[in-house]
Design a protein around this motif. Structure first.
Motif, PDB file in Angstrom:
ATOM      1  N   LEU A  70     -43.556  33.250  61.033  1.00 33.92           N
ATOM      2  CA  LEU A  70     -42.752  34.436  61.332  1.00 33.92           C
ATOM      3  C   LEU A  70     -41.501  33.994  62.064  1.00 33.92           C
ATOM      4  N   ASP A  71     -40.340  34.407  61.553  1.00 29.86           N
ATOM      5  CA  ASP A  71     -39.079  34.016  62.164  1.00 29.86           C
ATOM      6  C   ASP A  71     -38.278  35.270  62.495  1.00 29.86           C
ATOM      7  N   ASP A  72     -37.064  35.080  63.017  1.00 25.17           N
ATOM      8  CA  ASP A  72     -36.248  36.237  63.391  1.00 25.17           C
ATOM      9  C   ASP A  72     -35.766  36.980  62.145  1.00 25.17           C
ATOM     10  N   ASN A  73     -35.230  38.178  62.347  1.00 24.92           N
ATOM     11  CA  ASN A  73     -34.723  39.045  61.263  1.00 24.92           C
ATOM     12  C   ASN A  73     -35.794  39.362  60.232  1.00 24.92           C
ATOM     13  N   ASN A  74     -37.033  39.526  60.679  1.00 26.89           N
ATOM     14  CA  ASN A  74     -38.164  39.914  59.827  1.00 26.89           C
ATOM     15  C   ASN A  74     -38.403  38.931  58.678  1.00 26.89           C
ATOM     16  N   LYS A  75     -38.076  37.665  58.874  1.00 23.47           N
ATOM     17  CA  LYS A  75     -38.304  36.649  57.846  1.00 23.47           C
ATOM     18  C   LYS A  75     -39.741  36.166  57.908  1.00 23.47           C
ATOM     19  N   VAL A  76     -40.339  36.028  56.745  1.00 27.79           N
ATOM     20  CA  VAL A  76     -41.687  35.509  56.614  1.00 27.79           C
ATOM     21  C   VAL A  76     -41.621  34.344  55.639  1.00 27.79           C
ATOM     22  N   ILE A  77     -42.020  33.165  56.099  1.00 24.10           N
ATOM     23  CA  ILE A  77     -42.031  31.979  55.246  1.00 24.10           C
ATOM     24  C   ILE A  77     -43.478  31.518  55.127  1.00 24.10           C
ATOM     25  N   PRO A  95     -46.169  32.731  64.787  1.00 26.83           N
ATOM     26  CA  PRO A  95     -44.931  33.429  65.153  1.00 26.83           C
ATOM     27  C   PRO A  95     -44.018  32.491  65.945  1.00 26.83           C
ATOM     28  N   SER A  96     -42.752  32.447  65.560  1.00 28.32           N
ATOM     29  CA  SER A  96     -41.800  31.611  66.292  1.00 28.32           C
ATOM     30  C   SER A  96     -41.356  32.352  67.553  1.00 28.32           C
ATOM     31  N   SER A  97     -40.667  31.654  68.415  1.00 28.51           N
ATOM     32  CA  SER A  97     -40.183  32.285  69.646  1.00 28.51           C
ATOM     33  C   SER A  97     -39.094  33.315  69.351  1.00 28.51           C
ATOM     34  N   LYS A  98     -38.496  33.240  68.157  1.00 25.48           N
ATOM     35  CA  LYS A  98     -37.448  34.187  67.771  1.00 25.48           C
ATOM     36  C   LYS A  98     -38.023  35.461  67.144  1.00 25.48           C
ATOM     37  N   SER A  99     -39.265  35.413  66.686  1.00 24.34           N
ATOM     38  CA  SER A  99     -39.843  36.599  66.048  1.00 24.34           C
ATOM     39  C   SER A  99     -40.192  37.630  67.114  1.00 24.34           C
ATOM     40  N   GLU A 118     -42.193  19.347  60.863  1.00 21.45           N
ATOM     41  CA  GLU A 118     -41.783  19.819  59.544  1.00 21.45           C
ATOM     42  C   GLU A 118     -41.574  21.346  59.538  1.00 21.45           C
ATOM     43  N   GLU A 119     -42.455  22.065  60.249  1.00 17.58           N
ATOM     44  CA  GLU A 119     -42.312  23.512  60.299  1.00 17.58           C
ATOM     45  C   GLU A 119     -41.068  23.924  61.068  1.00 17.58           C
ATOM     46  N   ALA A 120     -40.781  23.231  62.160  1.00 18.78           N
ATOM     47  CA  ALA A 120     -39.563  23.525  62.917  1.00 18.78           C
ATOM     48  C   ALA A 120     -38.319  23.282  62.067  1.00 18.78           C
ATOM     49  N   LYS A 121     -38.334  22.205  61.287  1.00 18.81           N
ATOM     50  CA  LYS A 121     -37.204  21.915  60.387  1.00 18.81           C
ATOM     51  C   LYS A 121     -37.096  22.987  59.303  1.00 18.81           C
ATOM     52  N   LEU A 122     -38.226  23.433  58.791  1.00 16.84           N
ATOM     53  CA  LEU A 122     -38.238  24.460  57.759  1.00 16.84           C
ATOM     54  C   LEU A 122     -37.635  25.762  58.281  1.00 16.84           C
ATOM     55  N   LEU A 123     -38.028  26.168  59.488  1.00 17.45           N
ATOM     56  CA  LEU A 123     -37.474  27.388  60.078  1.00 17.45           C
ATOM     57  C   LEU A 123     -35.986  27.233  60.375  1.00 17.45           C
ATOM     58  N   ALA A 124     -35.577  26.049  60.815  1.00 19.36           N
ATOM     59  CA  ALA A 124     -34.164  25.828  61.128  1.00 19.36           C
ATOM     60  C   ALA A 124     -33.307  25.834  59.870  1.00 19.36           C
TER      61      ALA A 124
END
Length: 175
Positions: free
Chosen positions: A73-80, A134-138, A167-173
């Motif tokens: 879960l990332d910011d702006n309601n993004k789901v990866i 969930p990321s810290s931005k979600s 790898e997940e941090a890079k994917l979210l970035a």
């Protein structure tokens, strides 16, 4: 001293106290505090989470990576999402929106695929394990929404984890 008047002695009244009313009040207080204690217990959502030691997964872990489905879960309601382990993904990560035609449809599809695979290898009772990160931005609403999707999709095994691999941090970035 003969003509002294006699002392008038007053009659002693009974010193007995009727405690019937006090017993009734005591029982009412006991019942009141029992009810208040029962009603003041906190209510929480019932989450079906695996045991703490059940998430040691990977190529050498005891959970097959093809049973894993990770939702980031990332910011702006993004789901990866991705299947398996991100270092060795079973398919490329995908981005979805919340809702019936978005993540719910994908979760139901993955649940069906994994159930069919596990049945074909002789373990029909083993199903999908969803890892929600969930990321810290979600925001909190995204977490609540994804937990609702787990309930709607009847996913029994899921875990909420807040640690991201490199790898997940890079994917979210990158998204």
């Amino acid at each position: 001293m003969k003509n002294m008047p006699k002392k008038v002695r007053s009659k002693k009244l009974s010193s007995r106290v009727d405690l019937t009313a006090m017993v009734s009040v005591s029982f009412l207080l006991i019942i009141f505090f029992m009810v208040v204690g029962e009603l003041s217990k906190p209510n929480g959502a019932n989450l079906n989470l695996p045991d703490q030691d059940g998430i040691t997964c990977g190529l050498i872990g005891h959970i097959k990576p093809n049973r894993l489905y990770t939702i980031l879960l990332d910011d702006n309601n993004k789901v990866i999402t991705y299947s398996g382990i991100l270092s060795y993904p079973l398919e490329n990560p995908k981005e979805f929106e919340f809702g019936k035609k978005g993540i719910r449809e994908e979760v139901l599809l993955k649940k069906k695929q994994i159930q069919e695979y596990m049945t074909s290898v002789g373990k029909p009772k083993s199903g999908i394990i969803v890892v929600i990160k969930p990321s810290s931005k979600s925001n909190f609403q995204n977490l609540v929404d994804i937990l609702d999707e787990m309930t709607i999709s009847k996913i029994d095994n899921y875990v909420i984890e807040n640690e991201f691999s490199i790898e997940e941090a890079k994917l979210l970035a990158s998204n």
